[in-house]
Scaffold this active site. Structure first.
Site, PDB file in Angstrom:
ATOM      1  N   TYR A 198      -5.200 -48.755  -1.327  1.00 35.30           N
ATOM      2  CA  TYR A 198      -3.911 -48.367  -0.862  1.00 35.30           C
ATOM      3  C   TYR A 198      -4.188 -47.534   0.337  1.00 35.30           C
ATOM      4  O   TYR A 198      -3.283 -47.660   1.416  1.00 35.30           O
ATOM      5  CB  TYR A 198      -3.275 -47.192  -1.904  1.00 35.30           C
ATOM      6  N   GLU A 199      -5.294 -46.780   0.467  1.00 35.63           N
ATOM      7  CA  GLU A 199      -5.646 -46.000   1.815  1.00 35.63           C
ATOM      8  C   GLU A 199      -6.256 -46.882   2.989  1.00 35.63           C
ATOM      9  O   GLU A 199      -6.923 -46.345   3.698  1.00 35.63           O
ATOM     10  CB  GLU A 199      -6.430 -44.843   1.354  1.00 35.63           C
ATOM     11  N   TYR A 245      -4.150 -39.542  -8.308  1.00 32.43           N
ATOM     12  CA  TYR A 245      -3.326 -40.998  -8.213  1.00 32.43           C
ATOM     13  C   TYR A 245      -2.869 -41.090  -9.457  1.00 32.43           C
ATOM     14  O   TYR A 245      -3.213 -40.820 -10.585  1.00 32.43           O
ATOM     15  CB  TYR A 245      -4.821 -41.993  -8.268  1.00 32.43           C
ATOM     16  N   GLY A 305       6.944 -41.539  -9.448  1.00 32.86           N
ATOM     17  CA  GLY A 305       8.447 -41.000  -9.642  1.00 32.86           C
ATOM     18  C   GLY A 305       8.833 -40.383 -11.034  1.00 32.86           C
ATOM     19  O   GLY A 305       9.980 -39.997 -11.019  1.00 32.86           O
ATOM     20  N   ASN A 359       0.423 -40.770   5.230  1.00 34.01           N
ATOM     21  CA  ASN A 359       0.786 -41.115   3.784  1.00 34.01           C
ATOM     22  C   ASN A 359       2.093 -40.097   3.787  1.00 34.01           C
ATOM     23  O   ASN A 359       2.160 -39.343   2.827  1.00 34.01           O
ATOM     24  CB  ASN A 359      -0.224 -40.784   2.763  1.00 34.01           C
ATOM     25  N   TYR A 401       3.951 -33.485  -2.056  1.00 34.56           N
ATOM     26  CA  TYR A 401       3.323 -32.243  -1.876  1.00 34.56           C
ATOM     27  C   TYR A 401       4.199 -30.938  -1.392  1.00 34.56           C
ATOM     28  O   TYR A 401       4.177 -30.001  -1.878  1.00 34.56           O
ATOM     29  CB  TYR A 401       1.903 -32.167  -0.922  1.00 34.56           C
TER      30      TYR A 401
END
Length: 165
Positions: A31-32, A93, A100, A131, A138
């Site tokens: 993903y990163e 993660y 959600g 991101n 956050y």
């Protein structure tokens, strides 16, 4: 010290969780956009979490059926400014299909409860600037970016060169 009660579905990682956590670390690296950098093995992760001198700890979160769907891997830090330990969250993660649904929030609540129970003053982490979903999450928790600090890193060859006599 206060009694520690973790949120529903959150628990300390156990040895049998290592391969699942390692797989999620690889998913996170993909993903990163850094999959080639994620070279950690299950054996290394086991040693890091459960070896004779483990440098890290982890929480996992399970869905309602007992499957691990996310993790928070962290280690203890120390602040010379306030004189007490804190937590550095290395990785948070949650599998994409479960995002959600509150799993990430529960993991952070678990870390906050650990910090409170142990008298730690901080929980800190890094997030990639691009991101935006993570940043929004956050910020929804009232976390604040630390823009005045610039992160630096020495790795591999640079460490070797610096260490040479």
């Amino acid at each position: 010290m206060k009694t520690l009660v973790l949120p529903s579905g959150v628990r300390d990682a156990r040895p049998e969780d290592v391969s699942t956590i390692a797989a999620m670390v690889r998913e996170l690296a993909e993903y990163e956009q850094s999959a080639e950098q994620a070279t950690m093995t299950d054996v290394q992760l086991y040693e890091a979490l459960f070896g004779t001198d483990p440098p890290a700890s982890a929480l996992v979160v399970e869905n309602g059926h007992g499957s691990v769907v996310g993790f928070a891997l962290w280690y203890r830090t120390f602040s010379t400014w306030d004189g007490v330990p804190g937590i550095h969250l290395e990785d948070l993660y949650v599998r994409p299909s479960r995002r959600g649904a509150g799993f990430g929030r529960r993991l952070l609540i678990g870390l906050a409860r650990i910090a409170t129970a142990r008298g730690y003053s901080r929980i800190e982490w890094d997030v990639l600037r691009w991101n935006s979903p993570a940043i929004r999450f956050y910020e929804s928790l009232d976390a604040t970016p630390q823009d005045e600090w610039l992160a630096y890193r020495l790795t591999d060859k640079a460490i070797e060169l610096l260490a040479e006599p």
